[in-house]
Design an enzyme around this catalytic site. Sequence first.
Site, PDB file in Angstrom:
ATOM      1  N   HIS A 288      -8.449 -23.281  59.879  1.00  0.00           N
ATOM      2  CA  HIS A 288      -7.938 -22.001  60.390  1.00  0.00           C
ATOM      3  C   HIS A 288      -8.825 -21.423  61.478  1.00  0.00           C
ATOM      4  CE1 HIS A 288     -10.540 -19.268  57.936  1.00  0.00           C
ATOM      5  NE2 HIS A 288     -10.439 -20.187  57.002  1.00  0.00           N
ATOM      6  N   ASP A 300     -16.787 -21.030  58.136  1.00  0.00           N
ATOM      7  CA  ASP A 300     -15.450 -20.610  57.685  1.00  0.00           C
ATOM      8  C   ASP A 300     -14.684 -19.945  58.812  1.00  0.00           C
ATOM      9  OD1 ASP A 300     -13.263 -20.027  56.163  1.00  0.00           O
ATOM     10  OD2 ASP A 300     -14.182 -18.355  55.110  1.00  0.00           O
ATOM     11  N   GLU A 334      -5.506 -17.463  57.978  1.00  0.00           N
ATOM     12  CA  GLU A 334      -5.657 -17.939  56.599  1.00  0.00           C
ATOM     13  C   GLU A 334      -6.228 -16.834  55.735  1.00  0.00           C
ATOM     14  OE1 GLU A 334      -7.832 -19.500  53.129  1.00  0.00           O
ATOM     15  OE2 GLU A 334      -8.679 -18.498  54.866  1.00  0.00           O
ATOM     16  N   GLU A 335      -7.097 -16.030  56.334  1.00  0.00           N
ATOM     17  CA  GLU A 335      -7.893 -15.093  55.538  1.00  0.00           C
ATOM     18  C   GLU A 335      -7.101 -13.923  54.982  1.00  0.00           C
ATOM     19  OE1 GLU A 335     -10.652 -15.842  54.570  1.00  0.00           O
ATOM     20  OE2 GLU A 335     -11.811 -16.949  56.042  1.00  0.00           O
ATOM     21  N   ASP A 361     -11.372 -26.703  55.047  1.00  0.00           N
ATOM     22  CA  ASP A 361     -11.723 -25.286  54.987  1.00  0.00           C
ATOM     23  C   ASP A 361     -12.770 -25.040  53.897  1.00  0.00           C
ATOM     24  OD1 ASP A 361     -11.813 -22.571  55.339  1.00  0.00           O
ATOM     25  OD2 ASP A 361      -9.907 -22.155  54.347  1.00  0.00           O
ATOM     26  N   HIS A 431     -18.037 -15.428  54.595  1.00  0.00           N
ATOM     27  CA  HIS A 431     -17.551 -14.066  54.862  1.00  0.00           C
ATOM     28  C   HIS A 431     -18.678 -13.053  55.077  1.00  0.00           C
ATOM     29  CE1 HIS A 431     -13.483 -14.948  52.602  1.00  0.00           C
ATOM     30  NE2 HIS A 431     -13.739 -15.800  53.576  1.00  0.00           N
TER      31      HIS A 431
HETATM   32 ZN   LIG Z   1     -11.592 -20.283  55.218  1.00  0.00          ZN
END
Ligand SMILES: [Zn+2]
Length: 464
Positions: A288, A300, A334-335, A361, A431
Amino acid sequence: MKFQTVLILVLLFILPQYISISQKKDANASRPYEEVAKQIISEGLKSCNSYSLLKDLSLNIGPRLVGSPSAQKAVEWGMKTMKDLGFQNVRLESCMVPHWVRGQVEEGTIILTSGSELPIKICALGGSISTPEDGIIAEVLQVKSFDELKSLGEKAKGKIVFFNRPMDPTKYNTFEAYGGAVNQRSVGAIEAAKVGGVTALVRSMTLRLDDVPHTGAMHYVDTIQKIPAAAVSTIGANLLDSLLKIDPHLKVKVKLSCQTLPDVQSANVIGELVGTEMPQEIIVIGGHLDSWDKGQGAHDDGAGCAHSIEALRLIKTLGLKPKRTIRVVLFMNEEFGLNGGIAYAKRERPGEKHICAIETDAGGFIPRGFGVGGDSVKYQSLARWSYLLDPIDAGRITRGGGGADISELGKLGVTTIGLRVDTQRYFDYHHSDNDTIDKVNERELELGAIAIAIFSYVIAEEGI
Ligand SMILES: [Zn+2]
Protein backbone atom coordinates in the site's frame (compact mmCIF):
# COMPACT_ATOMS: atom_id res chain seq x y z
CA MET A 1 45.81 -55.51 -5.40
CA LYS A 2 43.39 -58.36 -5.08
CA PHE A 3 40.25 -58.27 -7.18
CA GLN A 4 38.08 -58.20 -4.06
CA THR A 5 40.00 -55.19 -2.78
CA VAL A 6 39.55 -53.39 -6.09
CA LEU A 7 35.85 -54.20 -6.00
CA ILE A 8 35.53 -52.89 -2.46
CA LEU A 9 37.35 -49.67 -3.40
CA VAL A 10 35.08 -49.21 -6.40
CA LEU A 11 32.03 -49.76 -4.24
CA LEU A 12 33.29 -47.47 -1.51
CA PHE A 13 34.60 -44.52 -3.49
CA ILE A 14 33.94 -44.52 -7.20
CA LEU A 15 30.36 -45.79 -7.36
CA PRO A 16 29.02 -43.33 -4.77
CA GLN A 17 30.55 -40.45 -6.72
CA TYR A 18 28.96 -41.69 -9.92
CA ILE A 19 25.61 -42.05 -8.16
CA SER A 20 26.00 -38.58 -6.69
CA ILE A 21 26.68 -37.04 -10.13
CA SER A 22 23.76 -38.80 -11.75
CA GLN A 23 21.48 -37.82 -8.86
CA LYS A 24 22.55 -34.21 -9.32
CA LYS A 25 21.62 -34.39 -12.98
CA ASP A 26 18.24 -35.88 -12.10
CA ALA A 27 17.79 -33.32 -9.40
CA ASN A 28 18.46 -30.51 -11.87
CA ALA A 29 15.99 -32.01 -14.27
CA SER A 30 13.36 -32.13 -11.57
CA ARG A 31 14.20 -28.72 -10.17
CA PRO A 32 13.30 -26.30 -12.96
CA TYR A 33 13.84 -22.56 -12.68
CA GLU A 34 16.85 -22.97 -10.37
CA GLU A 35 19.07 -21.12 -12.80
CA VAL A 36 16.57 -18.28 -13.21
CA ALA A 37 16.18 -17.98 -9.44
CA LYS A 38 19.97 -17.74 -9.09
CA GLN A 39 20.07 -14.97 -11.68
CA ILE A 40 17.34 -13.04 -9.88
CA ILE A 41 19.18 -13.36 -6.56
CA SER A 42 22.46 -12.24 -8.05
CA GLU A 43 20.95 -9.32 -10.00
CA GLY A 44 19.04 -8.15 -6.93
CA LEU A 45 21.91 -8.30 -4.48
CA LYS A 46 24.22 -6.63 -6.98
CA SER A 47 22.10 -3.48 -7.22
CA CYS A 48 19.85 -3.44 -4.12
CA ASN A 49 17.69 -1.10 -6.18
CA SER A 50 14.68 -1.49 -3.87
CA TYR A 51 16.52 0.59 -1.29
CA SER A 52 17.00 3.48 -3.73
CA LEU A 53 13.29 3.37 -4.50
CA LEU A 54 12.35 3.35 -0.83
CA LYS A 55 14.82 6.08 0.01
CA ASP A 56 13.34 8.26 -2.70
CA LEU A 57 9.77 7.64 -1.48
CA SER A 58 10.66 8.06 2.21
CA LEU A 59 12.77 11.20 1.90
CA ASN A 60 11.30 13.00 -1.10
CA ILE A 61 7.62 12.24 -0.47
CA GLY A 62 7.73 11.26 3.19
CA PRO A 63 4.65 10.37 5.21
CA ARG A 64 1.59 10.12 2.98
CA LEU A 65 -1.59 9.98 4.97
CA VAL A 66 -4.52 9.07 2.78
CA GLY A 67 -6.31 12.12 1.36
CA SER A 68 -3.34 14.42 2.02
CA PRO A 69 -1.40 16.39 -0.62
CA SER A 70 1.62 14.13 0.02
CA ALA A 71 -0.47 11.02 -0.72
CA GLN A 72 -1.27 12.66 -4.06
CA LYS A 73 2.46 13.25 -4.61
CA ALA A 74 3.06 9.58 -3.82
CA VAL A 75 0.57 8.61 -6.53
CA GLU A 76 2.51 10.75 -9.02
CA TRP A 77 5.74 9.22 -7.74
CA GLY A 78 4.41 5.71 -8.35
CA MET A 79 3.36 6.58 -11.89
CA LYS A 80 6.66 8.24 -12.77
CA THR A 81 8.77 5.50 -11.17
CA MET A 82 7.03 2.70 -13.06
CA LYS A 83 7.05 4.65 -16.34
CA ASP A 84 10.75 5.40 -15.98
CA LEU A 85 11.40 1.68 -15.46
CA GLY A 86 9.60 0.92 -18.70
CA PHE A 87 6.68 -1.02 -17.18
CA GLN A 88 3.69 -1.50 -19.46
CA ASN A 89 0.17 -0.07 -19.10
CA VAL A 90 1.18 2.25 -16.26
CA ARG A 91 -2.04 3.88 -15.11
CA LEU A 92 -4.17 5.11 -12.25
CA GLU A 93 -7.45 3.60 -11.13
CA SER A 94 -9.29 6.17 -9.07
CA CYS A 95 -11.13 5.74 -5.80
CA MET A 96 -12.63 8.06 -3.20
CA VAL A 97 -10.83 8.17 0.14
CA PRO A 98 -11.31 9.76 3.56
CA HIS A 99 -9.41 12.86 4.55
CA TRP A 100 -8.59 13.14 8.23
CA VAL A 101 -6.02 15.67 9.44
CA ARG A 102 -4.10 15.47 12.69
CA GLY A 103 -3.84 19.19 13.42
CA GLN A 104 -1.09 20.91 15.36
CA VAL A 105 -2.12 20.25 18.95
CA GLU A 106 -1.44 16.95 20.69
CA GLU A 107 -0.86 17.29 24.40
CA GLY A 108 -1.11 14.89 27.28
CA THR A 109 -0.50 15.83 30.91
CA ILE A 110 -0.83 13.92 34.17
CA ILE A 111 -2.10 16.27 36.90
CA LEU A 112 -1.44 14.86 40.36
CA THR A 113 -3.80 15.69 43.24
CA SER A 114 -0.88 17.72 44.66
CA GLY A 115 -1.15 19.97 41.61
CA SER A 116 2.11 18.78 40.02
CA GLU A 117 2.00 18.21 36.30
CA LEU A 118 3.89 15.60 34.26
CA PRO A 119 3.76 15.61 30.46
CA ILE A 120 3.15 12.32 28.64
CA LYS A 121 3.65 11.68 24.92
CA ILE A 122 0.35 11.12 23.16
CA CYS A 123 -0.98 11.33 19.61
CA ALA A 124 -4.47 11.27 18.16
CA LEU A 125 -5.68 7.98 16.74
CA GLY A 126 -6.62 8.16 13.08
CA GLY A 127 -10.23 9.21 12.69
CA SER A 128 -10.58 10.70 16.15
CA ILE A 129 -12.60 13.85 16.77
CA SER A 130 -10.82 16.73 18.47
CA THR A 131 -11.17 17.69 22.11
CA PRO A 132 -12.60 21.10 23.03
CA GLU A 133 -9.96 23.78 22.57
CA ASP A 134 -9.06 23.75 26.28
CA GLY A 135 -8.79 19.98 26.27
CA ILE A 136 -10.51 17.38 28.40
CA ILE A 137 -9.46 17.05 32.04
CA ALA A 138 -10.79 14.05 33.94
CA GLU A 139 -9.96 11.29 36.37
CA VAL A 140 -8.76 8.04 34.87
CA LEU A 141 -10.19 4.54 34.87
CA GLN A 142 -7.56 1.99 33.91
CA VAL A 143 -8.73 -1.28 32.35
CA LYS A 144 -7.09 -4.22 30.62
CA SER A 145 -10.12 -5.50 28.73
CA PHE A 146 -13.61 -4.63 27.53
CA ASP A 147 -15.03 -7.18 29.98
CA GLU A 148 -13.30 -5.43 32.84
CA LEU A 149 -14.66 -2.10 31.58
CA LYS A 150 -18.19 -3.48 31.45
CA SER A 151 -17.90 -4.95 34.94
CA LEU A 152 -16.81 -1.57 36.32
CA GLY A 153 -19.85 0.02 34.64
CA GLU A 154 -20.78 3.29 36.37
CA LYS A 155 -17.19 3.92 37.48
CA ALA A 156 -16.31 4.92 33.92
CA LYS A 157 -18.78 7.76 33.83
CA GLY A 158 -17.07 11.10 33.17
CA LYS A 159 -13.63 9.46 33.18
CA ILE A 160 -10.83 9.07 30.70
CA VAL A 161 -10.78 5.34 30.03
CA PHE A 162 -7.16 4.18 29.92
CA PHE A 163 -6.81 0.91 27.98
CA ASN A 164 -3.52 -0.55 29.15
CA ARG A 165 -3.39 -4.17 28.01
CA PRO A 166 0.10 -4.63 26.50
CA MET A 167 0.82 -6.70 23.42
CA ASP A 168 1.62 -10.19 24.72
CA PRO A 169 5.43 -10.54 24.73
CA THR A 170 5.25 -14.33 25.02
CA LYS A 171 3.99 -14.66 21.44
CA TYR A 172 6.73 -15.44 18.90
CA ASN A 173 4.74 -13.90 16.08
CA THR A 174 4.43 -10.23 16.90
CA PHE A 175 1.43 -9.88 14.58
CA GLU A 176 -0.37 -12.34 16.85
CA ALA A 177 0.56 -10.19 19.85
CA TYR A 178 -0.72 -7.13 17.98
CA GLY A 179 -3.95 -8.94 17.10
CA GLY A 180 -4.49 -9.67 20.77
CA ALA A 181 -4.31 -6.02 21.80
CA VAL A 182 -5.40 -3.87 18.87
CA ASN A 183 -9.13 -3.90 19.57
CA GLN A 184 -8.40 -1.38 22.37
CA ARG A 185 -7.22 1.02 19.67
CA SER A 186 -9.76 0.24 16.96
CA VAL A 187 -12.96 0.23 19.04
CA GLY A 188 -11.85 1.41 22.50
CA ALA A 189 -13.59 4.77 21.99
CA ILE A 190 -16.89 3.02 21.27
CA GLU A 191 -16.61 0.78 24.33
CA ALA A 192 -15.55 3.67 26.57
CA ALA A 193 -18.40 5.90 25.35
CA LYS A 194 -20.95 3.12 25.96
CA VAL A 195 -20.27 3.35 29.70
CA GLY A 196 -20.01 7.14 29.83
CA GLY A 197 -16.26 7.61 29.32
CA VAL A 198 -15.19 10.99 27.93
CA THR A 199 -11.93 10.02 26.18
CA ALA A 200 -10.18 6.79 25.22
CA LEU A 201 -6.47 6.75 26.02
CA VAL A 202 -4.80 3.66 24.60
CA ARG A 203 -1.40 2.10 25.29
CA SER A 204 0.64 2.19 22.07
CA MET A 205 0.68 -1.00 20.05
CA THR A 206 4.34 -1.91 20.43
CA LEU A 207 6.39 -4.36 22.45
CA ARG A 208 9.11 -1.79 22.91
CA LEU A 209 9.38 0.48 25.90
CA ASP A 210 9.88 3.92 24.42
CA ASP A 211 8.47 7.41 24.48
CA VAL A 212 6.99 7.50 20.99
CA PRO A 213 3.23 7.14 20.60
CA HIS A 214 2.03 4.80 17.84
CA THR A 215 -1.06 5.89 15.94
CA GLY A 216 -3.48 3.77 13.91
CA ALA A 217 -7.08 3.61 12.80
CA MET A 218 -9.99 3.86 15.24
CA HIS A 219 -13.69 3.71 14.52
CA TYR A 220 -16.98 5.15 15.67
CA VAL A 221 -20.51 3.93 15.20
CA ASP A 222 -23.32 6.40 14.56
CA THR A 223 -25.44 5.16 17.45
CA ILE A 224 -22.80 5.76 20.13
CA GLN A 225 -21.49 9.13 21.33
CA LYS A 226 -18.19 10.03 19.65
CA ILE A 227 -15.37 10.72 22.11
CA PRO A 228 -11.71 11.62 21.35
CA ALA A 229 -9.18 8.81 21.20
CA ALA A 230 -5.41 9.02 21.61
CA ALA A 231 -2.44 6.68 21.92
CA VAL A 232 0.05 7.13 24.75
CA SER A 233 3.67 5.97 24.54
CA THR A 234 4.49 2.80 26.47
CA ILE A 235 6.72 4.80 28.85
CA GLY A 236 3.82 7.22 29.41
CA ALA A 237 1.43 4.30 29.94
CA ASN A 238 3.71 2.69 32.53
CA LEU A 239 4.16 6.02 34.32
CA LEU A 240 0.41 6.58 34.44
CA ASP A 241 -0.13 3.05 35.71
CA SER A 242 2.40 3.51 38.56
CA LEU A 243 1.07 6.92 39.53
CA LEU A 244 -2.54 5.68 39.60
CA LYS A 245 -1.48 3.14 42.25
CA ILE A 246 -0.32 5.88 44.61
CA ASP A 247 -2.64 8.69 43.52
CA PRO A 248 -5.87 7.13 42.23
CA HIS A 249 -7.66 10.48 41.92
CA LEU A 250 -5.04 12.06 39.69
CA LYS A 251 -6.35 13.59 36.49
CA VAL A 252 -5.16 13.53 32.89
CA LYS A 253 -5.51 16.36 30.45
CA VAL A 254 -5.81 15.53 26.75
CA LYS A 255 -5.77 18.14 24.00
CA LEU A 256 -6.23 17.23 20.33
CA SER A 257 -7.03 19.38 17.30
CA CYS A 258 -7.64 16.74 14.65
CA GLN A 259 -10.59 16.82 12.25
CA THR A 260 -12.22 14.98 9.40
CA LEU A 261 -12.59 16.84 6.09
CA PRO A 262 -14.72 15.79 3.09
CA ASP A 263 -13.60 12.71 1.12
CA VAL A 264 -11.25 13.31 -1.78
CA GLN A 265 -10.37 11.44 -4.95
CA SER A 266 -7.20 9.38 -5.00
CA ALA A 267 -6.02 6.31 -6.89
CA ASN A 268 -4.30 2.95 -7.02
CA VAL A 269 -1.17 3.04 -9.17
CA ILE A 270 -0.70 0.16 -11.57
CA GLY A 271 2.01 -1.04 -13.94
CA GLU A 272 2.71 -4.45 -15.44
CA LEU A 273 4.70 -6.79 -17.62
CA VAL A 274 2.21 -8.21 -20.09
CA GLY A 275 2.27 -12.00 -20.41
CA THR A 276 3.51 -13.41 -23.70
CA GLU A 277 1.13 -16.37 -23.93
CA MET A 278 -1.76 -15.76 -21.52
CA PRO A 279 -1.82 -11.98 -21.04
CA GLN A 280 -5.35 -12.06 -19.65
CA GLU A 281 -4.21 -14.19 -16.70
CA ILE A 282 -2.98 -11.90 -13.94
CA ILE A 283 -0.61 -12.28 -11.01
CA VAL A 284 -0.94 -9.21 -8.77
CA ILE A 285 1.99 -8.17 -6.59
CA GLY A 286 1.51 -5.16 -4.35
CA GLY A 287 1.66 -3.18 -1.16
CA HIS A 288 0.00 0.00 0.00
CA LEU A 289 1.11 3.46 -1.03
CA ASP A 290 -0.54 5.40 1.79
CA SER A 291 1.04 5.53 5.23
CA TRP A 292 0.34 7.13 8.57
CA ASP A 293 1.50 10.69 9.01
CA LYS A 294 4.14 9.71 11.58
CA GLY A 295 7.70 8.86 10.53
CA GLN A 296 8.15 8.27 6.79
CA GLY A 297 6.07 5.16 6.25
CA ALA A 298 9.32 3.37 5.40
CA HIS A 299 8.56 -0.15 6.65
CA ASP A 300 4.77 0.38 6.54
CA ASP A 301 4.39 0.11 3.68
CA GLY A 302 6.92 1.92 1.56
CA ALA A 303 8.87 -1.33 1.79
CA GLY A 304 5.98 -3.21 0.17
CA CYS A 305 5.82 -0.69 -2.68
CA ALA A 306 9.60 -0.92 -3.18
CA HIS A 307 9.44 -4.75 -3.03
CA SER A 308 6.74 -4.92 -5.68
CA ILE A 309 8.27 -2.45 -8.12
CA GLU A 310 11.72 -3.97 -7.70
CA ALA A 311 10.42 -7.51 -8.18
CA LEU A 312 9.01 -6.58 -11.58
CA ARG A 313 12.14 -4.61 -12.45
CA LEU A 314 14.30 -7.66 -11.73
CA ILE A 315 12.19 -9.85 -14.00
CA LYS A 316 12.23 -7.23 -16.74
CA THR A 317 15.94 -6.43 -16.43
CA LEU A 318 16.88 -10.08 -16.80
CA GLY A 319 14.89 -10.18 -20.03
CA LEU A 320 12.49 -12.79 -18.68
CA LYS A 321 9.22 -12.94 -20.57
CA PRO A 322 6.59 -14.52 -18.34
CA LYS A 323 3.69 -16.30 -20.00
CA ARG A 324 1.13 -14.60 -17.77
CA THR A 325 0.88 -10.93 -16.82
CA ILE A 326 2.58 -9.78 -13.62
CA ARG A 327 0.88 -6.62 -12.38
CA VAL A 328 2.19 -4.29 -9.69
CA VAL A 329 -0.58 -2.58 -7.73
CA LEU A 330 0.25 0.18 -5.26
CA PHE A 331 -2.98 0.24 -3.27
CA MET A 332 -4.38 3.47 -1.83
CA ASN A 333 -5.65 3.59 1.71
CA GLU A 334 -4.94 0.31 3.40
CA GLU A 335 -4.67 2.09 6.71
CA PHE A 336 -8.02 3.75 6.89
CA GLY A 337 -10.72 1.79 5.13
CA LEU A 338 -9.23 -0.29 2.27
CA ASN A 339 -10.77 1.95 -0.40
CA GLY A 340 -8.10 1.06 -2.96
CA GLY A 341 -8.30 -2.69 -2.36
CA ILE A 342 -12.09 -2.61 -2.57
CA ALA A 343 -12.07 -0.46 -5.73
CA TYR A 344 -9.54 -2.76 -7.40
CA ALA A 345 -11.57 -5.88 -6.68
CA LYS A 346 -14.87 -4.31 -7.71
CA ARG A 347 -13.70 -2.96 -11.04
CA GLU A 348 -14.99 -4.69 -14.17
CA ARG A 349 -12.08 -6.29 -16.03
CA PRO A 350 -13.55 -8.00 -19.08
CA GLY A 351 -11.69 -11.13 -20.10
CA GLU A 352 -9.22 -10.98 -17.23
CA LYS A 353 -8.68 -13.77 -14.77
CA HIS A 354 -6.69 -13.30 -11.58
CA ILE A 355 -4.51 -16.29 -10.80
CA CYS A 356 -3.35 -14.97 -7.44
CA ALA A 357 -2.49 -11.81 -5.54
CA ILE A 358 0.69 -11.46 -3.48
CA GLU A 359 0.79 -8.75 -0.82
CA THR A 360 3.78 -7.45 1.10
CA ASP A 361 2.82 -5.40 4.14
CA ALA A 362 4.90 -6.63 7.05
CA GLY A 363 7.98 -4.45 6.57
CA GLY A 364 11.28 -4.65 4.75
CA PHE A 365 12.78 -7.33 6.97
CA ILE A 366 14.46 -10.66 6.15
CA PRO A 367 11.98 -12.74 4.13
CA ARG A 368 11.14 -16.18 5.49
CA GLY A 369 8.65 -17.42 2.91
CA PHE A 370 5.07 -17.03 1.83
CA GLY A 371 1.71 -17.76 3.42
CA VAL A 372 -0.86 -19.12 1.02
CA GLY A 373 -4.57 -18.62 1.56
CA GLY A 374 -7.28 -20.81 0.09
CA ASP A 375 -7.48 -24.57 -0.40
CA SER A 376 -4.86 -27.25 0.13
CA VAL A 377 -4.56 -28.04 -3.58
CA LYS A 378 -3.44 -24.50 -4.34
CA TYR A 379 -1.12 -24.62 -1.34
CA GLN A 380 0.47 -27.90 -2.47
CA SER A 381 0.95 -26.54 -5.94
CA LEU A 382 2.77 -23.46 -4.65
CA ALA A 383 4.71 -25.21 -1.88
CA ARG A 384 6.60 -27.26 -4.49
CA TRP A 385 8.59 -24.12 -5.43
CA SER A 386 10.13 -23.69 -1.98
CA TYR A 387 13.53 -24.98 -3.20
CA LEU A 388 13.82 -21.88 -5.41
CA LEU A 389 13.63 -19.69 -2.31
CA ASP A 390 15.81 -21.87 -0.07
CA PRO A 391 19.08 -20.26 -1.25
CA ILE A 392 17.96 -17.03 0.47
CA ASP A 393 16.36 -18.93 3.41
CA ALA A 394 12.92 -17.80 2.30
CA GLY A 395 11.52 -21.20 1.41
CA ARG A 396 8.95 -21.64 4.18
CA ILE A 397 5.65 -21.85 2.32
CA THR A 398 2.90 -22.14 4.89
CA ARG A 399 -0.86 -22.35 4.82
CA GLY A 400 -2.96 -19.26 5.47
CA GLY A 401 -1.94 -15.90 4.14
CA GLY A 402 -2.79 -12.81 2.23
CA GLY A 403 -3.14 -9.21 3.26
CA ALA A 404 -5.69 -6.47 3.84
CA ASP A 405 -5.47 -4.92 0.37
CA ILE A 406 -6.06 -8.21 -1.41
CA SER A 407 -8.69 -9.52 1.00
CA GLU A 408 -11.48 -8.33 -1.33
CA LEU A 409 -9.92 -10.27 -4.19
CA GLY A 410 -9.80 -13.25 -1.84
CA LYS A 411 -13.56 -12.97 -1.32
CA LEU A 412 -13.94 -13.30 -5.09
CA GLY A 413 -12.05 -16.60 -4.99
CA VAL A 414 -8.61 -15.33 -5.99
CA THR A 415 -5.74 -17.11 -4.20
CA THR A 416 -4.19 -14.65 -1.75
CA ILE A 417 -0.56 -14.88 -0.73
CA GLY A 418 1.40 -12.87 1.83
CA LEU A 419 5.15 -12.38 1.94
CA ARG A 420 6.29 -13.55 5.35
CA VAL A 421 9.21 -11.72 6.90
CA ASP A 422 10.91 -11.74 10.27
CA THR A 423 8.43 -9.95 12.54
CA GLN A 424 10.50 -9.15 15.63
CA ARG A 425 11.23 -5.47 14.96
CA TYR A 426 8.14 -4.46 12.97
CA PHE A 427 6.14 -3.04 15.87
CA ASP A 428 9.13 -1.07 17.16
CA TYR A 429 8.50 1.22 14.20
CA HIS A 430 4.88 0.66 13.19
CA HIS A 431 2.72 3.81 12.81
CA SER A 432 5.19 5.99 14.68
CA ASP A 433 7.93 8.57 14.24
CA ASN A 434 10.35 5.62 14.37
CA ASP A 435 9.29 4.33 10.94
CA THR A 436 12.05 5.96 8.93
CA ILE A 437 14.42 4.84 6.17
CA ASP A 438 17.39 4.47 8.51
CA LYS A 439 15.55 1.51 10.12
CA VAL A 440 15.63 -0.39 6.84
CA ASN A 441 18.56 -2.62 5.87
CA GLU A 442 19.10 -2.53 2.13
CA ARG A 443 19.99 -6.20 1.72
CA GLU A 444 17.09 -7.38 3.86
CA LEU A 445 14.75 -5.17 1.84
CA GLU A 446 16.15 -6.44 -1.46
CA LEU A 447 15.81 -10.07 -0.40
CA GLY A 448 12.07 -9.47 -0.01
CA ALA A 449 11.90 -8.13 -3.56
CA ILE A 450 13.94 -11.10 -4.79
CA ALA A 451 11.59 -13.56 -3.08
CA ILE A 452 8.56 -11.93 -4.73
CA ALA A 453 10.30 -11.83 -8.11
CA ILE A 454 11.11 -15.54 -7.97
CA PHE A 455 7.69 -16.60 -6.71
CA SER A 456 5.65 -14.38 -9.03
CA TYR A 457 7.76 -15.36 -12.04
CA VAL A 458 7.39 -19.10 -11.48
CA ILE A 459 3.61 -18.67 -10.94
CA ALA A 460 3.41 -16.59 -14.12
CA GLU A 461 5.09 -19.48 -15.98
CA GLU A 462 3.37 -22.43 -14.37
CA GLY A 463 0.07 -21.15 -12.99
CA ILE A 464 -1.23 -22.68 -9.78
ZN1 LIG B 1 0.59 -1.50 6.36
